[in-house]
Design an enzyme around this catalytic site. Structure first.
Site, PDB file in Angstrom:
ATOM      1  N   LYS A 116      52.511  39.757  35.371  1.00  0.00           N
ATOM      2  CA  LYS A 116      52.090  38.349  35.216  1.00  0.00           C
ATOM      3  C   LYS A 116      53.192  37.448  34.655  1.00  0.00           C
ATOM      4  O   LYS A 116      53.239  36.259  34.993  1.00  0.00           O
ATOM      5  CB  LYS A 116      50.832  38.258  34.341  1.00  0.00           C
ATOM      6  CG  LYS A 116      49.682  39.167  34.776  1.00  0.00           C
ATOM      7  CD  LYS A 116      49.249  38.967  36.214  1.00  0.00           C
ATOM      8  CE  LYS A 116      48.345  40.103  36.658  1.00  0.00           C
ATOM      9  NZ  LYS A 116      48.243  40.240  38.114  1.00  0.00           N
ATOM     10  N   GLU A 200      49.306  32.206  26.408  1.00  0.00           N
ATOM     11  CA  GLU A 200      48.983  30.988  27.153  1.00  0.00           C
ATOM     12  C   GLU A 200      48.037  30.136  26.322  1.00  0.00           C
ATOM     13  O   GLU A 200      47.219  30.669  25.564  1.00  0.00           O
ATOM     14  CB  GLU A 200      48.224  31.351  28.455  1.00  0.00           C
ATOM     15  CG  GLU A 200      49.092  31.798  29.601  1.00  0.00           C
ATOM     16  CD  GLU A 200      48.269  32.108  30.841  1.00  0.00           C
ATOM     17  OE1 GLU A 200      47.032  31.964  30.825  1.00  0.00           O
ATOM     18  OE2 GLU A 200      48.883  32.505  31.845  1.00  0.00           O
ATOM     19  N   HIS A 235      33.764  39.078  34.393  1.00  0.00           N
ATOM     20  CA  HIS A 235      34.866  39.100  35.357  1.00  0.00           C
ATOM     21  C   HIS A 235      34.494  39.730  36.698  1.00  0.00           C
ATOM     22  O   HIS A 235      35.367  40.067  37.500  1.00  0.00           O
ATOM     23  CB  HIS A 235      36.109  39.755  34.759  1.00  0.00           C
ATOM     24  CG  HIS A 235      36.495  39.128  33.451  1.00  0.00           C
ATOM     25  ND1 HIS A 235      36.856  37.808  33.364  1.00  0.00           N
ATOM     26  CD2 HIS A 235      36.514  39.616  32.188  1.00  0.00           C
ATOM     27  CE1 HIS A 235      37.090  37.511  32.091  1.00  0.00           C
ATOM     28  NE2 HIS A 235      36.888  38.580  31.354  1.00  0.00           N
ATOM     29  N   ARG A 292      45.936  41.019  48.408  1.00  0.00           N
ATOM     30  CA  ARG A 292      45.051  41.814  49.270  1.00  0.00           C
ATOM     31  C   ARG A 292      44.035  40.894  49.942  1.00  0.00           C
ATOM     32  O   ARG A 292      43.931  39.723  49.591  1.00  0.00           O
ATOM     33  CB  ARG A 292      44.288  42.823  48.402  1.00  0.00           C
ATOM     34  CG  ARG A 292      43.455  42.121  47.334  1.00  0.00           C
ATOM     35  CD  ARG A 292      42.457  43.018  46.636  1.00  0.00           C
ATOM     36  NE  ARG A 292      41.515  42.246  45.862  1.00  0.00           N
ATOM     37  CZ  ARG A 292      41.724  41.757  44.648  1.00  0.00           C
ATOM     38  NH1 ARG A 292      42.866  41.978  44.054  1.00  0.00           N
ATOM     39  NH2 ARG A 292      40.793  41.051  44.043  1.00  0.00           N
TER      40      ARG A 292
HETATM   41  C1  MV4 Z   1      42.313  32.358  31.016  1.00  0.00           C
HETATM   42  C2  MV4 Z   1      41.209  31.586  30.643  1.00  0.00           C
HETATM   43  C3  MV4 Z   1      41.435  30.444  29.907  1.00  0.00           C
HETATM   44  N1  MV4 Z   1      42.689  30.112  29.572  1.00  0.00           N
HETATM   45  N2  MV4 Z   1      43.539  31.975  30.660  1.00  0.00           N
HETATM   46  C4  MV4 Z   1      39.850  35.897  32.989  1.00  0.00           C
HETATM   47  C5  MV4 Z   1      40.264  36.855  34.043  1.00  0.00           C
HETATM   48  C6  MV4 Z   1      41.752  36.815  34.086  1.00  0.00           C
HETATM   49  N3  MV4 Z   1      42.166  36.855  35.440  1.00  0.00           N
HETATM   50  C7  MV4 Z   1      42.123  35.544  33.398  1.00  0.00           C
HETATM   51  N4  MV4 Z   1      40.934  35.030  32.801  1.00  0.00           N
HETATM   52  C8  MV4 Z   1      40.956  33.887  32.089  1.00  0.00           C
HETATM   53  N5  MV4 Z   1      42.180  33.470  31.731  1.00  0.00           N
HETATM   54  C9  MV4 Z   1      43.708  30.877  29.945  1.00  0.00           C
HETATM   55  N6  MV4 Z   1      44.941  30.524  29.570  1.00  0.00           N
HETATM   56  C10 MV4 Z   1      39.930  31.975  31.022  1.00  0.00           C
HETATM   57  C11 MV4 Z   1      39.804  33.157  31.744  1.00  0.00           C
HETATM   58  C12 MV4 Z   1      38.449  33.501  32.076  1.00  0.00           C
HETATM   59  C13 MV4 Z   1      37.993  33.453  33.390  1.00  0.00           C
HETATM   60  C14 MV4 Z   1      38.831  33.126  34.433  1.00  0.00           C
HETATM   61  C15 MV4 Z   1      38.384  33.076  35.728  1.00  0.00           C
HETATM   62  C16 MV4 Z   1      37.054  33.351  35.987  1.00  0.00           C
HETATM   63  C17 MV4 Z   1      36.195  33.699  34.981  1.00  0.00           C
HETATM   64  C18 MV4 Z   1      36.653  33.753  33.667  1.00  0.00           C
HETATM   65  C19 MV4 Z   1      35.774  34.098  32.644  1.00  0.00           C
HETATM   66  C20 MV4 Z   1      36.239  34.171  31.366  1.00  0.00           C
HETATM   67  C21 MV4 Z   1      37.570  33.877  31.077  1.00  0.00           C
END
Ligand code: MV4
Length: 504
Positions: A116, A200, A235, A292
């Site tokens: 990442k 972040e 998730h 994918r």
């Molecule tokens: C985040 C975020 C808020 N701020 N990053 C969750 C899965 C992973 N791929 C990254 N995720 C998140 N990253 C920052 N800087 C909130 C999430 C997140 C989230 C993201 C997409 C879909 C659902 C989610 C549920 C909780 C938190």
């Protein structure tokens, strides 16, 4: 020229890929575990071979076993589907070594996007907005505290090799940074064998909106529009739709261009997804890239009218993309519900078992991508998703109405599914309004609980009661006794009405 493809996967996605093969005149080779001998993907394939015991790490994850089948069956290419080996750069490289085309991006792209921190660097260089944060890895807890203070709370500490919600920590206060930093590092080390972490700014209440992209081996990249995937639980996506009701044409255009720039920056070949977080002010940030085909790809296919698997195969075979960006149009609206054998009343625990009765919805605008049949036993070894219900209609409101109807028609007996839960989701006013974000499931927890005596439940009860009645009176129901007014279904409904379990 690709004439035979091995599908290194199971279930609905294996069949989805084989369907494209069939249409293209390509032979398909299935691999299966001992638990999947009677699976539909095995029956659908032109050739099939068992690759080992039920557990995935002894079958679907065994690179050597899969390549051995591929060589003996003389396949030209391997399609990995999603999950399993689909984002495994080592597998892609081994295929290449054996002279077999891996249907996906080149191994280096998979390595770059799997890391990442590396992915963020690529995006910054390409001018794609990323969440404010560190560009390099953190080297000490002291450094972490300093960085957090500079960015401003709340922040997220994330594992560089994480993704999909694994290996991340939300931190609200300076005094919690050191503990979170250490916890995240040790979780990353045990989970991914790498303890690199970065920071972040936390984006509050974000939308998860992703763009489908398609690249060929000649440097052409196009995007196929967006998907709203904010209905998630821990998730795991539950409902997806295209186009996102949150984007306006201007923002869609800007994000689409950013997605293309992101894919071009890494020389992307094949079908991929650029995930964005979009905040309530409509700022968007690159989150991750998925290298994918995704579970939710059908909503894009229905809206743009393009067969993504067919395009994947064509570009893997070296063809130049024939679709130009200006020829891609989002028409109407599509929604997908993931149908799972799980008990939503008991912490969503997987509920494998035998499907004793199955009635799937049909009619206008309905697509079902599933791999189950009446009498099939859902094995306990794999993901409990048993299929996907996708609807298309001319507008979002009609798509929602169609989904309600389809979920009502869907009857699965013998095991517990999330179908009723899905019905409740699409009935939540916030979903209907289309202004939901990733907090949707949590915020609407109360509304998503079953309400006893609710119409849908009583109709199901009526049908079950009437079915028992039907079986008990089987003799009377022989065809020559059935006329228009006493068809089996009418008798079931009449029975339900008589017992007071069915209104109307
Ligand atoms: C985040 C975020 C808020 N701020 N990053 C969750 C899965 C992973 N791929 C990254 N995720 C998140 N990253 C920052 N800087 C909130 C999430 C997140 C989230 C993201 C997409 C879909 C659902 C989610 C549920 C909780 C938190």
């Amino acid at each position: 020229m690709i004439r035979k493809i091995l599908i290194a996967n199971r279930g609905e996605i294996a069949i989805r890929v084989m369907r494209a093969c069939y249409e293209m005149g390509i032979r398909s080779v299935a691999v299966f575990s001992e638990a999947d001998r009677t699976s539909r993907h095995v029956l659908y394939a032109n050739e099939a071979e068992c690759i080992g015991p039920a557990p995935s790490n002894e079958s679907y994850l065994c690179i050597d076993k899969i390549l051995d089948v591929a060589k003996r069956h003389k396949v030209d290419a391997i399609h990995p589907g999603y999950g399993f080996l689909s984002e495994n750069a080592e597998f892609a490289r081994r295929c290449e070594e054996e002279g077999i085309i891996f249907i996906g991006p080149n191994p280096q792209t998979m390595i770059d996007m799997g890391d990442k921190i590396q992915a963020r660097r690529h995006m910054i260089a390409a001018g794609v907005p990323v969440v404010p944060g560190t560009q390099d890895q953190l080297n000490s807890p002291e450094e972490a505290v300093g960085v957090c203070k500079a960015i401003g709370f709340p922040v997220m500490i994330k594992a560089s090799m994480g993704g999909g919600g694994k290996g991340m920590r939300l931190v609200h206060r300076a005094e919690d940074v050191v503990e979170a930093y250490n916890a995240c590092k040790s979780e990353a080390l045990s989970g991914f064998g790498d303890d690199t972490v970065y920071i972040e700014k936390f984006v509050e209440g974000p939308h998860h909106i992703e763009f489908q992209i398609l690249g060929d081996k000649h440097g052409n990249v196009i995007h196929l529009g967006d998907r709203e995937c904010s209905v998630q639980r821990r998730h795991q996506k539950v409902v997806e739709e295209s186009p996102s009701p949150f984007l306006d044409p201007e923002l869609r255009q800007k994000m689409g261009s950013a997605a293309v720039a992101a894919a071009k920056a890494v020389g992307y070949v094949g079908a991929g997804t650029i995930e964005f977080l979009v905040d309530k002010y409509k700022n968007f940030y690159f989150l991750e890239m998925n290298t994918r085909l995704q579970v939710e790809h059908p909503v894009t296919e229905q809206v743009v009218g393009i067969d993504l698997v067919k395009e994947q195969i064509l570009v893997a075979d070296g063809h130049e993309l024939t679709i130009k960006q200006e020829d891609v149009h989002q028409r109407g609206h599509a929604i997908e519900c993931r149908i799972c054998a799980e008990d939503t009343e008991n912490n969503f625990r997987p509920a494998p078992g035998i499907i004793s009765r199955l009635v799937e919805p049909h009619g206008p605008g309905i697509r079902i991508d599933s791999a189950v049949y009446e009498g099939y036993e859902i094995p306990m070894y794999y993901d409990p998703m048993i299929g996907k219900l996708i609807v298309w209609a001319t507008c979002r409101q009609y798509a929602i109405e169609r989904m309600r109807r389809a979920l009502y028609e869907y009857k699965v007996a013998g095991l517990v599914t999330n179908i009723r839960y899905l019905r409740r989701i699409i009935d939540v006013p916030q979903f209907k309004e289309g202004n939901y974000d990733t907090s949707f499931i949590e915020v609407n927890q109360e509304r998503l609980r079953p309400r006893p005596g609710f119409k849908n439940d009583s109709e199901d009860m009526a049908i079950i009661a009437a079915y028992i009645d039907y079986l008990m009176n089987y003799e009377e129901n022989k065809p020559d006794n059935i006329n228009e007014n006493s068809s089996a279904l009418n008798r079931w409904r009449a029975f339900g009405l008589q017992k007071g379990v069915l209104r109307v």
